[in-house]
Design a protein around this motif. Structure first.
Motif, mmCIF file in Angstrom:
data_model
loop_
_atom_site.group_PDB
_atom_site.id
_atom_site.type_symbol
_atom_site.label_atom_id
_atom_site.label_comp_id
_atom_site.label_asym_id
_atom_site.label_seq_id
_atom_site.Cartn_x
_atom_site.Cartn_y
_atom_site.Cartn_z
ATOM 1 N N GLY A 1 9.489 16.390 22.688
ATOM 2 C CA GLY A 1 10.929 16.223 22.709
ATOM 3 C C GLY A 1 11.397 15.020 23.500
ATOM 4 N N PHE A 2 10.524 14.017 23.645
ATOM 5 C CA PHE A 2 10.886 12.806 24.385
ATOM 6 C C PHE A 2 11.895 11.962 23.602
ATOM 7 C CE2 PHE A 2 9.873 8.292 25.420
ATOM 8 C CZ PHE A 2 10.330 8.297 26.733
ATOM 9 N N VAL A 3 11.761 11.969 22.271
ATOM 10 C CA VAL A 3 12.708 11.256 21.412
ATOM 11 C C VAL A 3 13.210 12.205 20.334
ATOM 12 C CG1 VAL A 3 11.664 8.986 21.784
ATOM 13 C CG2 VAL A 3 10.884 10.412 19.869
ATOM 14 N N LEU B 1 14.930 0.546 27.093
ATOM 15 C CA LEU B 1 15.473 0.730 25.754
ATOM 16 C C LEU B 1 15.786 2.209 25.523
ATOM 17 C CD1 LEU B 1 12.993 -1.477 23.674
ATOM 18 C CD2 LEU B 1 15.334 -2.089 24.306
ATOM 19 N N HIS B 2 16.767 2.450 24.655
ATOM 20 C CA HIS B 2 17.101 3.824 24.279
ATOM 21 C C HIS B 2 16.548 4.202 22.908
ATOM 22 C CE1 HIS B 2 20.572 2.533 26.905
ATOM 23 N NE2 HIS B 2 20.179 3.615 27.535
ATOM 24 N N CYS B 3 16.384 3.223 22.035
ATOM 25 C CA CYS B 3 16.133 3.564 20.635
ATOM 26 C C CYS B 3 15.264 2.520 19.946
ATOM 27 C CB CYS B 3 17.454 3.724 19.880
ATOM 28 S SG CYS B 3 18.621 2.352 20.107
ATOM 29 N N ARG B 4 14.781 2.937 18.785
ATOM 30 C CA ARG B 4 13.970 2.060 17.951
ATOM 31 C C ARG B 4 14.040 2.538 16.514
ATOM 32 N NH1 ARG B 4 7.338 1.307 17.565
ATOM 33 N NH2 ARG B 4 7.457 -0.249 15.904
ATOM 34 N N ASN B 5 14.078 1.603 15.576
ATOM 35 C CA ASN B 5 13.982 1.915 14.149
ATOM 36 C C ASN B 5 12.585 1.547 13.663
ATOM 37 O OD1 ASN B 5 15.819 2.565 11.616
ATOM 38 N ND2 ASN B 5 14.422 0.947 11.004
ATOM 39 N N LEU B 6 11.965 2.418 12.866
ATOM 40 C CA LEU B 6 10.616 2.182 12.350
ATOM 41 C C LEU B 6 10.439 2.953 11.059
ATOM 42 C CD1 LEU B 6 8.034 4.301 14.377
ATOM 43 C CD2 LEU B 6 10.469 4.558 14.691
ATOM 44 N N THR B 7 9.279 2.799 10.420
ATOM 45 C CA THR B 7 9.039 3.515 9.170
ATOM 46 C C THR B 7 8.738 4.985 9.450
ATOM 47 O OG1 THR B 7 6.663 3.024 9.152
ATOM 48 C CG2 THR B 7 8.121 1.437 8.069
ATOM 49 N N PRO C 1 0.788 -1.225 0.000
ATOM 50 C CA PRO C 1 0.000 0.000 0.000
ATOM 51 C C PRO C 1 0.822 1.278 0.000
ATOM 52 C CG PRO C 1 0.141 -0.854 2.218
ATOM 53 C CD PRO C 1 0.860 -1.833 1.340
ATOM 54 N N GLU C 2 2.124 1.190 0.281
ATOM 55 C CA GLU C 2 2.925 2.406 0.358
ATOM 56 C C GLU C 2 4.395 2.089 0.136
ATOM 57 O OE1 GLU C 2 3.166 4.164 4.215
ATOM 58 O OE2 GLU C 2 3.560 2.264 5.230
ATOM 59 N N GLN C 3 5.142 3.122 -0.214
ATOM 60 C CA GLN C 3 6.593 3.040 -0.239
ATOM 61 C C GLN C 3 7.105 4.030 0.794
ATOM 62 O OE1 GLN C 3 8.550 3.118 -4.027
ATOM 63 N NE2 GLN C 3 6.817 2.206 -5.082
ATOM 64 N N THR C 4 7.867 3.539 1.732
ATOM 65 C CA THR C 4 8.291 4.392 2.835
ATOM 66 C C THR C 4 9.729 4.083 3.199
ATOM 67 O OG1 THR C 4 7.740 5.132 5.081
ATOM 68 C CG2 THR C 4 7.488 2.792 4.610
ATOM 69 N N GLU C 5 10.353 5.008 3.898
ATOM 70 C CA GLU C 5 11.722 4.841 4.355
ATOM 71 C C GLU C 5 11.734 4.662 5.869
ATOM 72 O OE1 GLU C 5 14.159 4.377 2.392
ATOM 73 O OE2 GLU C 5 13.199 4.926 0.514
ATOM 74 N N PHE C 6 12.933 4.549 6.421
ATOM 75 C CA PHE C 6 13.071 4.255 7.841
ATOM 76 C C PHE C 6 13.678 5.430 8.600
ATOM 77 C CE2 PHE C 6 13.417 -0.061 5.917
ATOM 78 C CZ PHE C 6 12.221 -0.546 6.413
ATOM 79 N N ILE C 7 13.382 5.443 9.893
ATOM 80 C CA ILE C 7 13.908 6.484 10.764
ATOM 81 C C ILE C 7 14.310 5.838 12.085
ATOM 82 C CG2 ILE C 7 11.664 7.111 11.782
ATOM 83 C CD1 ILE C 7 12.580 10.069 11.510
ATOM 84 N N LEU C 8 15.467 6.223 12.602
ATOM 85 C CA LEU C 8 15.978 5.707 13.870
ATOM 86 C C LEU C 8 15.810 6.784 14.920
ATOM 87 C CD1 LEU C 8 17.512 3.475 15.447
ATOM 88 C CD2 LEU C 8 19.646 4.576 14.727
ATOM 89 N N ILE C 9 15.015 6.482 15.959
ATOM 90 C CA ILE C 9 14.736 7.469 16.998
ATOM 91 C C ILE C 9 15.435 7.077 18.293
ATOM 92 C CG2 ILE C 9 12.542 8.181 15.980
ATOM 93 C CD1 ILE C 9 11.104 6.433 18.046
ATOM 94 N N MET C 10 15.783 8.090 19.079
ATOM 95 C CA MET C 10 16.530 7.898 20.318
ATOM 96 C C MET C 10 15.920 8.761 21.417
ATOM 97 S SD MET C 10 19.439 6.343 21.421
ATOM 98 C CE MET C 10 20.427 6.156 19.924
ATOM 99 N N ARG C 11 15.814 8.209 22.624
ATOM 100 C CA ARG C 11 15.381 9.028 23.760
ATOM 101 C C ARG C 11 16.346 10.189 23.943
ATOM 102 N NH1 ARG C 11 12.592 6.401 28.980
ATOM 103 N NH2 ARG C 11 13.383 8.381 29.756
ATOM 104 N N THR C 12 15.805 11.348 24.310
ATOM 105 C CA THR C 12 16.646 12.539 24.430
ATOM 106 C C THR C 12 17.334 12.663 25.780
ATOM 107 O OG1 THR C 12 14.689 13.817 25.091
ATOM 108 C CG2 THR C 12 15.298 13.845 22.758
ATOM 109 N N ASP C 13 16.916 11.878 26.781
ATOM 110 C CA ASP C 13 17.512 12.007 28.109
ATOM 111 C C ASP C 13 18.655 11.026 28.325
ATOM 112 O OD1 ASP C 13 15.953 9.753 28.082
ATOM 113 O OD2 ASP C 13 15.019 10.116 30.043
ATOM 114 N N ASN C 14 19.479 10.855 27.314
ATOM 115 C CA ASN C 14 20.659 10.001 27.435
ATOM 116 C C ASN C 14 21.799 10.625 26.631
ATOM 117 O OD1 ASN C 14 20.710 8.908 24.620
ATOM 118 N ND2 ASN C 14 18.738 8.017 25.206
ATOM 119 N N PRO C 15 23.010 10.112 26.732
ATOM 120 C CA PRO C 15 24.155 10.744 26.060
ATOM 121 C C PRO C 15 24.171 10.587 24.547
ATOM 122 C CG PRO C 15 24.862 9.343 27.901
ATOM 123 C CD PRO C 15 23.434 9.026 27.635
#
Length: 279
Positions: free
Chosen positions: A256-258, A233-239, A158-172
């Motif tokens: 601004g949580f991630v 967990l600190h991070c996650r990759n998703l569409t 149904p779609e063509q999409t790319e990926f994004i890696l997100i990280m919590r902001t309260d870590n180094p």
């Protein structure tokens, strides 16, 4: 990248039945959501036509039910797509069959793929939707794989999409460079080894020397989100389409949580932070 994909057990197309259907497969407004749905419906009709008795007076699918097997938890993006299909596809198929969605989680979708390949009959009554990278597990010869990816009948996506890696902001780890320099790698969650939550951090680790500690075995994306909120967990990759379209990511991003630190694709999304890396 394409996600999700819709598959069926391998069955041949019946050309004589399919030919008159082709004329209706070219909508006047192909770029609209209605046009996209019609094109997808036509592809599904052409596939399902292979199991139709051409001489029967009543349509093959009249009074029948088609299952869509989803390898994700209810509420995950793939599940939501499947439920959209289930709501609308029946009216485009002769006989107007009923569609139902059945969630079958495990190993990042491998359990669902195994079921569609080894258990479901090739009778046009079972479809499956799971990630387009499932064949990675077959190439790696993982023992849990029971399917032959090339023998699935591919219907569409149904779609063509790319990926994004997100990280919590309260870590180094505020950037990819911070991850590269870190003594302890951040923990990213994934449901299985064939998902982008696994292979994107793995690619960065083994290909570019940017280390991640990938924690697999989560039943679904919602459980990974809870793991991030709990701090395990600190991070996650998703569409990208998921991140900018629904909760909890809309609230996370607004508050601004991630922070996105990497995205794929030909063009960087304008709403991504300047410090995020574009691959």
């Amino acid at each position: 990248m394409r996600a999700p994909l819709l598959f069926a057990p391998s069955i041949p197309l019946t050309a004589n039945y399919a030919r008159p259907m082709i004329r209706g497969c070219f909508p006047s407004n192909p770029g609209s959501p209605e046009g996209a749905m019609k094109r997808f419906a036509c592809a599904l009709v052409l596939l399902l036509a292979s199991v139709t008795n051409l001489q029967a007076q009543a349509p093959f699918y009249q009074g029948k039910t088609i299952r869509i097997i989803v390898g994700n938890l209810a509420g995950d993006a793939y599940d939501l797509w499947a439920r959209i299909f289930a709501q609308h596809m029946g009216k485009y198929i002769p006989g107007n069959p009923t569609f139902i969605v059945q969630n079958m989680t495990g190993a990042g979708g491998v359990v669902a793929a195994n079921y569609v390949y080894t258990v479901a009959k090739p009778d046009g009554l079972t479809l499956g939707t799971f990630g387009p990278s499932m064949y990675f597990d077959q190439l790696a010869r993982r023992p849990e794989v029971q399917f032959d990816w090339a023998k699935f009948t591919w219907i569409g996506n149904p779609e063509q999409t790319e990926f994004i890696l997100i990280m919590r902001t309260d870590n180094p780890y505020q950037s990819i460079e911070d991850v590269r320099k870190a003594a302890q790698p951040p923990k990213c969650g994934a449901t299985g080894t064939s998902t982008s939550g696994y292979y994107m951090p793995k690619f960065l680790d083994e290909g570019l020397g940017i280390r991640f500690n990938i924690v697999t075995g989560y039943p679904g994306g919602g459980e990974i989100d809870l793991g991030i909120e709990r701090g395990e967990l600190h991070c996650r990759n998703l569409t990208i389409s998921t991140y900018f379209a629904r909760e909890p990511f809309l609230t996370w991003h607004k508050k601004g949580f991630v922070r996105p630190i990497l995205q794929t694709g030909k063009k960087k999304r304008s709403s991504s932070p300047r410090r995020s890396v574009h691959l």
